[in-house]
Design an enzyme around this catalytic site. Sequence first.
Site, PDB file in Angstrom:
ATOM      1  N   CYS A  72       0.833  -1.207   0.000  1.00  0.00           N
ATOM      2  CA  CYS A  72       0.000   0.000   0.000  1.00  0.00           C
ATOM      3  C   CYS A  72       0.868   1.259   0.000  1.00  0.00           C
ATOM      4  O   CYS A  72       0.675   2.157  -0.818  1.00  0.00           O
ATOM      5  CB  CYS A  72      -0.937   0.005   1.201  1.00  0.00           C
ATOM      6  SG  CYS A  72      -2.142  -1.340   1.153  1.00  0.00           S
ATOM      7  N   ASP A  73       1.803   1.334   0.913  1.00  0.00           N
ATOM      8  CA  ASP A  73       2.668   2.508   1.012  1.00  0.00           C
ATOM      9  C   ASP A  73       3.542   2.636  -0.235  1.00  0.00           C
ATOM     10  O   ASP A  73       3.750   3.734  -0.761  1.00  0.00           O
ATOM     11  CB  ASP A  73       3.534   2.419   2.268  1.00  0.00           C
ATOM     12  CG  ASP A  73       3.914   3.782   2.845  1.00  0.00           C
ATOM     13  OD1 ASP A  73       3.562   4.816   2.269  1.00  0.00           O
ATOM     14  OD2 ASP A  73       4.577   3.787   3.896  1.00  0.00           O
TER      15      ASP A  73
END
EC number: 3.4.19.3
Length: 132
Positions: A72-73
Amino acid sequence: MATTVTLEKCGHNVGYKGLDNCRFCPGSQCCVEGGPECIDSIIDMDTVCKRVSALGLDVTVTISKDAGRYLCDFTYYTSLYQSRGRSAFVHVPPLGKPYTAEQLGRALQAIIEEMLDVLEHSEDKINCQHEH
């Protein structure tokens, strides 16, 4: 795993040590070598969160400054880097834990509408400052 609908404020470039599902991790442990440590979205997520929370949609919306140094990051940082901050990332809890599809759908629609409104007004201010 998200338990609220979470608006991510920024993406991080370094600190990636975990393998993804294909057993890959960048050797440099970063998204973009030589890129800034952190990139903030130009969208004011605090304002978006306040506005959506005020709508009474029975969905808790929160803010985060750390999407987790995983996929996600990594995805968010890369998107922010490529778009010069014109990106957004929203973590959503699994269906039924605790929200229904209908609740999440209404919340995401409201979030997107508020993001576009906030972005439109912030660009008006930026353009106004450049015209003088």
